[in-house]
Design an enzyme around this catalytic site. Structure first.
Site, PDB file in Angstrom:
ATOM      1  N   LYS A  12       0.908  -1.306  -0.381  1.00 13.65           N
ATOM      2  CA  LYS A  12      -0.200   0.201   0.035  1.00 13.65           C
ATOM      3  C   LYS A  12       0.717   1.032   0.113  1.00 13.65           C
ATOM      4  O   LYS A  12       1.068   2.011   0.556  1.00 13.65           O
ATOM      5  CB  LYS A  12      -1.198  -0.246   0.928  1.00 13.65           C
ATOM      6  CG  LYS A  12      -1.953   0.570   0.668  1.00 13.65           C
ATOM      7  CD  LYS A  12      -2.296   2.349   1.250  1.00 13.65           C
ATOM      8  CE  LYS A  12      -2.201   3.119   2.091  1.00 13.65           C
ATOM      9  NZ  LYS A  12      -1.422   4.442   0.750  1.00 13.65           N
TER      10      LYS A  12
ATOM     11  N   CYS B 274      13.577  10.782   6.023  1.00 11.56           N
ATOM     12  CA  CYS B 274      13.457  10.847   7.766  1.00 11.56           C
ATOM     13  C   CYS B 274      15.385  10.816   7.805  1.00 11.56           C
ATOM     14  O   CYS B 274      15.581  10.860   9.209  1.00 11.56           O
ATOM     15  CB  CYS B 274      13.001   8.891   7.871  1.00 11.56           C
ATOM     16  SG  CYS B 274      14.615   8.272   6.488  1.00 11.56           S
TER      17      CYS B 274
HETATM   18  P1  NAD Z   1       2.401   9.012   6.692  1.00 10.94           P
HETATM   19  O1  NAD Z   1       2.719   9.009   8.429  1.00 10.94           O
HETATM   20  O2  NAD Z   1       1.190  10.431   6.589  1.00 10.94           O
HETATM   21  O3  NAD Z   1       1.571   8.026   5.484  1.00 10.94           O
HETATM   22  C1  NAD Z   1       2.467   6.769   5.274  1.00 10.94           C
HETATM   23  C2  NAD Z   1       1.385   5.682   4.973  1.00 10.94           C
HETATM   24  O4  NAD Z   1       0.216   5.860   6.388  1.00 10.94           O
HETATM   25  C3  NAD Z   1       0.971   6.455   3.885  1.00 10.94           C
HETATM   26  O5  NAD Z   1       0.605   5.245   2.984  1.00 10.94           O
HETATM   27  C4  NAD Z   1      -0.444   6.571   4.051  1.00 10.94           C
HETATM   28  O6  NAD Z   1      -1.344   6.082   3.370  1.00 10.94           O
HETATM   29  C5  NAD Z   1      -0.420   5.900   5.247  1.00 10.94           C
HETATM   30  N1  NAD Z   1      -1.782   6.639   6.341  1.00 10.94           N
HETATM   31  C6  NAD Z   1      -1.487   8.192   6.537  1.00 10.94           C
HETATM   32  N2  NAD Z   1      -1.954   8.489   7.490  1.00 10.94           N
HETATM   33  C7  NAD Z   1      -3.447   7.643   8.122  1.00 10.94           C
HETATM   34  C8  NAD Z   1      -4.277   7.339   8.703  1.00 10.94           C
HETATM   35  N3  NAD Z   1      -4.515   7.485   9.342  1.00 10.94           N
HETATM   36  N4  NAD Z   1      -4.447   5.503   8.963  1.00 10.94           N
HETATM   37  C9  NAD Z   1      -3.185   4.683   8.485  1.00 10.94           C
HETATM   38  N5  NAD Z   1      -2.391   5.043   7.748  1.00 10.94           N
HETATM   39  C10 NAD Z   1      -2.023   6.149   7.288  1.00 10.94           C
HETATM   40  O7  NAD Z   1       4.108   9.368   6.640  1.00 10.94           O
HETATM   41  P2  NAD Z   1       4.197  10.225   5.022  1.00 10.94           P
HETATM   42  O8  NAD Z   1       3.334  12.104   5.255  1.00 10.94           O
HETATM   43  O9  NAD Z   1       3.799   9.299   4.073  1.00 10.94           O
HETATM   44  O10 NAD Z   1       5.653  10.507   5.088  1.00 10.94           O
HETATM   45  C11 NAD Z   1       6.938  11.085   5.830  1.00 10.94           C
HETATM   46  C12 NAD Z   1       7.120  10.599   6.919  1.00 10.94           C
HETATM   47  O11 NAD Z   1       7.155   9.436   7.182  1.00 10.94           O
HETATM   48  C13 NAD Z   1       8.014  11.218   7.986  1.00 10.94           C
HETATM   49  O12 NAD Z   1       7.189  11.355   9.177  1.00 10.94           O
HETATM   50  C14 NAD Z   1       9.402  10.756   7.640  1.00 10.94           C
HETATM   51  O13 NAD Z   1      10.187  11.303   8.676  1.00 10.94           O
HETATM   52  C15 NAD Z   1       8.758   9.106   7.951  1.00 10.94           C
HETATM   53  N6  NAD Z   1       9.034   8.423   7.018  1.00 10.94           N
HETATM   54  C16 NAD Z   1      10.314   7.754   8.051  1.00 10.94           C
HETATM   55  C17 NAD Z   1      11.275   6.546   7.651  1.00 10.94           C
HETATM   56  C18 NAD Z   1      12.365   5.608   8.531  1.00 10.94           C
HETATM   57  O14 NAD Z   1      12.802   5.294   7.989  1.00 10.94           O
HETATM   58  N7  NAD Z   1      12.111   5.970  10.194  1.00 10.94           N
HETATM   59  C19 NAD Z   1      11.739   6.817   6.435  1.00 10.94           C
HETATM   60  C20 NAD Z   1      11.547   7.687   5.112  1.00 10.94           C
HETATM   61  C21 NAD Z   1       9.938   7.984   5.877  1.00 10.94           C
END
Ligand code: NAD
Length: 505
Positions: free
Chosen positions: A182, A290
């Site tokens: 997803k 990240c």
């Molecule tokens: P996000 O948390 O908004 O979304 C991530 C995933 O979760 C997406 O597929 C999204 O559709 C889903 N999602 C969003 N809201 C949801 C909800 N309420 N319930 C269930 N699923 C939901 O993150 P983003 O904005 O896509 O990505 C950026 C974030 O990811 C930043 O916080 C970044 O630090 C983090 N990140 C972390 C790493 C790591 O390795 N630790 C790597 C890349 C990105």
């Protein structure tokens, strides 16, 4: 700028099931922007719970055969996938730039780091070997096997639409699992492109599937009884939610969360090297990484000189359309750009000094793009939301500290623990830092310490929920279950009744 601009195109991206696009039953869709133009370039389907159920069923059926595919067969598919990916990576880079906005050079870097994990996964034969102990009791041997889990779910963020899925699905597939991915709904096309390439590489239909969507699709995966494990990457609140929900449904979970990465610059550091590193790690991919450096802890003695060097370098950065050879592209959406920019407003009232204001940037791109230039904020108080929040944009904060101890204290007090770096020429200080920092990935004169594919990637504290990191040896452990076999081949001398607990003789 809002996210509800007029559409320029109405193509709808389908899910991917059984080796082909699949529309599903939902009539809900979301908009996919071109962030450099500020226009909607396509829509993407949002799966219902029933759609997710159909895809999981397809994956379960395909897994029944894939679990029995030989190691040689699985390796052959991965080798072939790697060759195709390498040959056609430019196509993928263009998709990443069009939907995420990152500049082409950065998109190529993302693909290269993802491909590393494909190459690592080709070593599945070595990485899933068990252990064998002969004659642990008379004529009794014990050995361990690593077996695939079944259907596994991968939920990925917008900032690495190719690399993060590659981190997980390469290893999951090599280990003999079936996958339902997803991806982020903000830049979903890379997932379908990768799915097509896996089919071309010879992966049987149904072993790799994509469902698009939002919370409804995610919840359906987290709760589905036939999904055995969840790999999630995204923001900390969602990571925590995913971890708690999926574990409550009996799944194995690794949920990588957000970050606030600090770079400690000691007075004996090479300041030019450190300033280059801060600019590269702070503004690469518009700070939407990240592992971006978002806070520099500059020791007072060199702070003025350091800030001047960073500002000087920032003046040379070209912001604009990722296809035009610029250094930095737009942010992912207008809404996100506005949120990031709001921290620049907050900074002044919190007592910080805005040294370079990205809202005033000259852009080599369309006026409607989601632009925000590199921003440098000095003297940031650690109570300010500029410091405490994960901003996830091109905003580099400088917090001034009186020395190593104060800098380390700030790093260790952070709720996040993804990556951190120290810049110094003092080996003793660096050695103390690697031991004392409560952070999962440490850089010593290296600003973005993303481990190579044969080590594992993951943070501490609110940056990772669960025990297993991504890829490397942790990846194979996560996507397999260990089984211990105790065997004895018939020997008449060992017959007879004995109700006692087994002992060795
Ligand atoms: P996000 O948390 O908004 O979304 C991530 C995933 O979760 C997406 O597929 C999204 O559709 C889903 N999602 C969003 N809201 C949801 C909800 N309420 N319930 C269930 N699923 C939901 O993150 P983003 O904005 O896509 O990505 C950026 C974030 O990811 C930043 O916080 C970044 O630090 C983090 N990140 C972390 C790493 C790591 O390795 N630790 C790597 C890349 C990105």
């Amino acid at each position: 700028m809002t996210d509800t601009l007029p559409r320029t195109e109405t193509a709808v991206l389908d899910h991917w099931m059984n080796g082909a696009p699949w529309a599903g039953a939902s009539d809900r869709t979301g908009q996919v922007f071109n962030p450099a133009l500020g226009t909607v370039q396509k829509e993407v389907r949002y799966a219902t719970r029933e759609d997710v159920g159909a895809v999981v069923d397809a994956a379960s059926a395909a897994w029944a055969q894939w679990r029995d595919a030989s190691v040689a067969k699985r390796q052959a598919v991965l080798f072939s996938f790697r060759e195709l990916l390498n040959a056609r990576k430019e196509e993928l880079a263009e998709i990443l730039t069009a939907e995420h906005g990152k500049v082409l050079a950065d998109a190529r870097g993302e693909i290269a780091r993802g491909m590393e994990v494909v190459e690592f996964a080709c070593g599945v034969g070595h990485l899933t070997k068990g252990a064998y102990s002969e004659n642990v009791s008379t004529d009794v041997d014990v050995y361990t096997l690593r077996q695939p889990l079944g259907v596994v779910g991968i939920i990925s963020p917008f900032n690495f639409p190719a690399m993060v899925p590659l981190w997980f699905f390469s290893i999951a597939l090599a280990a003999g699992n079936a996958v339902v991915l997803k991806p982020s709904e903000k830049d979903p096309s890379a997932a379908n492109w990768l799915a097509g390439l896996l089919t071309e590489a010879g992966l049987p239909d149904g072993v790799f599937n994509v469902v698009h969507g939002d919370k409804e699709a995610v919840d359906a995966l987290l709760e589905h009884p036939d999904v055995r494990a969840i790999s999630f990457v995204g923001s900390t609140p969602i990571a925590k939610y995913v971890y708690e929900t999926a574990t409550a449904h009996g799944k194995r979970v690794q949920a990588l969360g957000g970050a606030k990465n600090h770079m400690l610059v000691l007075p004996d550091a090479d300041l030019d090297l450190a300033a280059d590193a801060a600019v590269n790690a702070g503004f690469g991919s518009a700070g939407e990484r990240c592992m971006a450096i978002s806070v520099v802890l500059a020791v007072d003695a060199i702070a003025d000189a350091f800030v001047a060097k960073v500002a000087e370098r920032m003046a040379g950065l070209r912001v604009g359309d990722g296809t035009r050879g610029c250094d930095m592209g737009p942010l992912i959406t207008g809404q996100h750009r506005d949120k990031v920019a709001s921290y620049i407003d907050v900074a002044g009232s919190d007592g910080a000094t805005v040294v370079v204001d990205g809202r005033e940037v000259d852009v080599d791109g369309d006026a409607n793009g989601f632009w925000l230039g590199p921003t440098l904020i000095d003297n940031v108080p650690t109570e300010s939301t500029v410091y405490t929040d994960e901003i996830f944009g091109p905003v580099l904060s400088v917090v001034r500290v009186d020395g190593y101890e104060e800098g380390l204290g700030i790093i260790n007090a952070s709720r996040y623990g993804n990556g951190t770096a120290i810049f110094t020429n003092d080996g003793g200080a660096a050695r103390r830092f690697q031991r004392e920092a409560t952070v999962g990935m440490i850089g010593i004169n290296v600003p973005i310490p993303v481990p190579v594919a044969y080590h594992s990637f993951g943070g501490w504290k609110a940056s990772l929920f669960g025990d297993a990191k991504a890829y490397g040896p942790h990846g194979f452990d996560f996507f397999t279950a260990e089984k211990a076999v105790t065997s004895r081949w018939l020997d008449p001398s060992h017959g007879g009744i004995n109700l006692g607990f087994p002992q060795h003789d």
